[in-house]
Structures are given as structure tokens and as C-alpha cells.
Design a protein around this motif. Structure first.
Motif, mmCIF file in Angstrom:
data_model
loop_
_atom_site.group_PDB
_atom_site.id
_atom_site.type_symbol
_atom_site.label_atom_id
_atom_site.label_comp_id
_atom_site.label_asym_id
_atom_site.label_seq_id
_atom_site.Cartn_x
_atom_site.Cartn_y
_atom_site.Cartn_z
ATOM 1 N N GLN A 1 -28.109 15.075 -20.868
ATOM 2 C CA GLN A 1 -26.839 15.754 -21.073
ATOM 3 C C GLN A 1 -25.760 14.784 -21.555
ATOM 4 O O GLN A 1 -24.918 15.143 -22.381
ATOM 5 N N ARG B 1 -18.407 23.665 -14.129
ATOM 6 C CA ARG B 1 -19.811 23.252 -14.110
ATOM 7 C C ARG B 1 -20.584 23.923 -12.980
ATOM 8 O O ARG B 1 -21.774 24.241 -13.134
ATOM 9 N N ARG C 1 -13.048 20.953 -14.116
ATOM 10 C CA ARG C 1 -14.395 20.626 -14.602
ATOM 11 C C ARG C 1 -15.450 20.914 -13.531
ATOM 12 O O ARG C 1 -16.517 21.476 -13.823
ATOM 13 N N LEU D 1 -21.249 22.081 -21.554
ATOM 14 C CA LEU D 1 -20.883 20.749 -22.041
ATOM 15 C C LEU D 1 -20.523 20.803 -23.524
ATOM 16 O O LEU D 1 -19.584 20.137 -23.983
ATOM 17 N N ILE E 1 -23.611 15.200 -24.977
ATOM 18 C CA ILE E 1 -22.157 15.062 -25.091
ATOM 19 C C ILE E 1 -21.805 14.076 -26.195
ATOM 20 O O ILE E 1 -20.944 14.348 -27.052
ATOM 21 N N GLU F 1 -17.131 22.442 -23.846
ATOM 22 C CA GLU F 1 -16.081 21.493 -23.476
ATOM 23 C C GLU F 1 -15.744 20.573 -24.649
ATOM 24 O O GLU F 1 -14.573 20.280 -24.912
#
Length: 366
Positions: A9, A277, A273, A69, A13, A72
Motif C-alpha cells: 500500500q 481508513r 484519516r 488510499l 501511495i 486520498e
């Protein structure tokens, strides 16, 4: 625990952030576009090539936690691309068993599809089912990405209360799209009027209420994730600014009041956040009441926290923050729009109360 992410992950990102940095030009949001859209098709195809549009499909192995993610990073970049929404469409078509060929073309970037769902408080789109398909009537006042899409996945109900998903050609008969002038300059919004629009039998299906609930919850969570990304960027830019801006011979960031404001911003971003999540993880599996609670938290607590961050960022930038040339107002507009789309914080608090109070889950499902 929900803040912990895997090495894969982290790589996701980094890849998405670097890709968006090359593809996003905020100057276009300020420009007079004379009605032209912000979304460039080559960017949609490139996103599909990275596997982002088809991320949630069963064969890809992606999760809503992964997609959050990505959402975001879209918010952090101020990107106009409705990638998260297209990814949700791909997954819902799969769950509903609707037009696998269209799902493939969406996942490949050949077509752009977005969900068209009534906002809380709006009248739902009505569907009349027959052997020739589903006939849809109604108005959707706020469809994010709707003015640029090729396909619309419309969530509807019948007069018997059945939930129907219908995939429509965005320029098909009975469909009128109107590009809306919105507070948010970084994304396109449209009003969609349906007057006897027909979805063919292979492009419509009666679905379990849980599938409809998943669509609504996913849009809430990923909208909140977008706001978290934008708020995180404002936090970073604001801290940098107060370190550089000087008054009375010292950096304004050395003043105790400014430090307190910056600390509150950091706390709001971190809490938002965490909340988002946790909700994204609940979308991937979990007990119904837990998921409903976490989604409502994301739609209320996280959205409000991000709005506070935007307001404080404007305050700490002083006069600089009010200028047209500065990016701050673009992110503030985006965050305030995200606060209202897919349910306002007040509406999500009402949903949370319906879940937690006696008889709540049954009332919410109804």
C-alpha cells in the motif's frame, strides 16, 4: 491499528502520488474553460493502465482500503479524475451481474462511468420494470463527474421498493445532463434528468438491498478520503508557510497561538484519516452494525474535521490565503464540497443515531 498499512500500500501511495503530480494542473481549475470539462481521456486511460479503475474487481485483488488510499491522493493532488467512482462502478456491475463487456471497457479506460445516486433527502429515481428493460424517471441534482462520463450507473427503486441498478449511455434518449456551476473548481458536477430513459435487460438488475447499501457507503467513504487528502496537503502547506512568514523579525510559526492552531490541524487530519481508513476496512468485510457505524463516523466526523482544517489553513495564511492565484482556496472549495456530497455530517449523524439507538439497524435498513 487501522492507520497501519502494508509495504504494497505504501508503494501504491508513492506510485499514485508521483503519477498525479505529472498529470494534475491546478491552473486549469482557475481558467475560463468556456464549458469544457476538466477530465482528459488520456489521463483516464493512463489510470486504467495503472490498474486503478479496475482495482476492486474480483480478479484484481484490490480492496476498498486500497481504493481509499487512491482517493486520498486524488484529493491531495486536487485531481478532477473520478477514478474512485469509476472503480466502484466496476465492482457494482460485477456484483449485480450487469454487462460484463461494459465493465471490461470501463476497467480498460475505454469508457468512463460514474455512479448516479440520489443524495440523502432527494427523491429517488423511479424504475418501471418490463421485458424490454427498466424505464427510469427522476432527477439527480449532484452527479460528480457526470458531465464527462460515457456511462451512468443509476441507483433506482421500483414502486414495490425493489432496488434496481441500471447502466445508461450518458447521452442516450431520455437523458439530459446539465453542467453545474459549483463551489468546487477542481471537479465537474452535473444535474441529470431522466425522462423515460431505458436500460436494456442486460444492463439492469434487481439487487439485494445490501448491494445498494454498499454503493452508498462506498461513495461516502471515498468522498471523505478525498477530503482527508486535501486537508493533509493544506496542513503541509500551512506548516511550511508559518515557518517562512516573518513578523516582528521572527517566524509566525514561533507564536504560541499559531502553534496551537497547527497542532489542532494535525490532530484533525490524523483523526479523520483514522476514521476513514477504519470505515474503508469495514467495507471489505465486517458485521453490518459495525460497518454502518464506521461509515457514518467517516461521513460526519472526518468531513467536519477536514472542513476545520481548511478554515484554519485560511486563517493562518492571512491575506495570502484569500488571493485567487494561491492554491489554498481551491482545496478549501473542494473540501467544503466534499463535506456536502454523499450526505452532510448532520445526515450521517442521524444515520449513526438510527444505528446505535434501540431499533436503529432495522430503521436504517428500511
Amino acid at each position: 491499528m487501522e492507520l497501519m498499512i502494508s509495504d504494497e500500500q505504501l508503494a501504491l501511495i508513492g506510485t499514485v502520488r508521483a503519477w498525479l503530480a505529472d498529470r494534475t494542473d491546478l491552473a486549469r481549475a482557475r481558467a475560463d474553460r468556456d464549458g469544457a470539462g476538466l477530465v482528459r481521456r488520456e489521463d483516464v486511460r493512463a489510470a486504467a493502465g495503472l490498474g486503478l479503475v479496475g482495482l476492486l474487481r474480483a480478479g484484481e485483488g484490490g480492496t476498498h482500503a486500497d481504493l481509499a488510499l487512491v482517493a486520498e491522493e486524488l484529493g491531495r493532488a486536487g485531481s478532477p479524475l473520478p477514478i474512485g467512482r469509476a472503480a466502484v462502478v466496476c465492482r457494482l456491475l460485477e456484483l449485480a451481474g450487469i454487462d460484463g463487456d461494459a465493465a471490461d471497457r470501463i476497467a480498460s479506460g475505454e469508457l468512463l462511468a460514474v455512479p448516479a445516486v440520489a443524495e440523502p433527502g432527494e427523491d429517488p429515481v423511479l424504475a418501471v420494470l418490463s421485458d424490454s428493460g427498466a424505464v427510469l424517471t427522476g432527477t439527480l441534482g449532484q452527479v460528480l463527474g457526470g458531465s464527462d462520463a460515457d456511462l451512468l450507473l443509476v441507483a433506482t427503486v421500483t414502486d414495490r421498493g425493489e432496488h434496481v441498478l441500471a447502466l445508461l449511455d450518458a447521452d442516450g434518449p431520455g437523458i439530459t445532463r446539465t453542467r453545474r456551476t459549483a463551489l468546487d473548481l477542481t471537479r465537474d458536477l452535473a444535474r441529470v434528468d431522466l425522462d423515460g430513459a431505458v436500460a436494456q435487460p442486460e444492463r439492469s438488475a434487481v439487487v439485494d438491498p445490501a448491494v445498494h447499501r454498499l454503493l452508498v457507503d462506498a461513495l461516502t467513504v471515498h468522498q471523505a478520503a478525498d477530503a482527508v487528502g486535501a486537508a493533509d496537503l493544506l496542513l503541509e502547506r500551512t506548516v511550511q508557510y508559518v515557518k517562512e512568514r516573518r513578523q516582528f523579525g521572527v517566524a509566525v510559526g514561533s507564536f504560541q497561538a499559531v502553534k496551537h492552531h497547527a497542532a489542532n490541524m494535525a490532530l484533525d487530519v490524523r483523526c479523520a484519516r483514522l476514521t476513514v481508513r477504519a470505515a474503508a476496512g469495514a467495507l471489505d468485510g465486517g458485521e453490518a452494525v459495525e460497518r454502518a457505524t464506521r461509515v457514518a463516523n467517516a461521513g460526519s466526523l472526518a468531513k467536519e474535521a477536514c472542513a476545520r482544517v481548511a478554515g484554519t489553513a485560511l486563517q493562518l495564511h492571512g491575506g495570502m490565503g484569500f488571493t485567487w492565484e494561491h492554491d489554498l482556496h481551491l482545496y478549501l472549495r473542494r473540501i467544503k464540497t466534499s463535506e456536502l456530497l454523499d450526505g452532510t455530517p448532520r445526515q450521517h449523524r442521524s444515520a449513526l443515531a438510527a444505528v446505535l439507538l434501540p431499533g436503529g439497524p432495522a430503521r436504517r435498513a428500511a
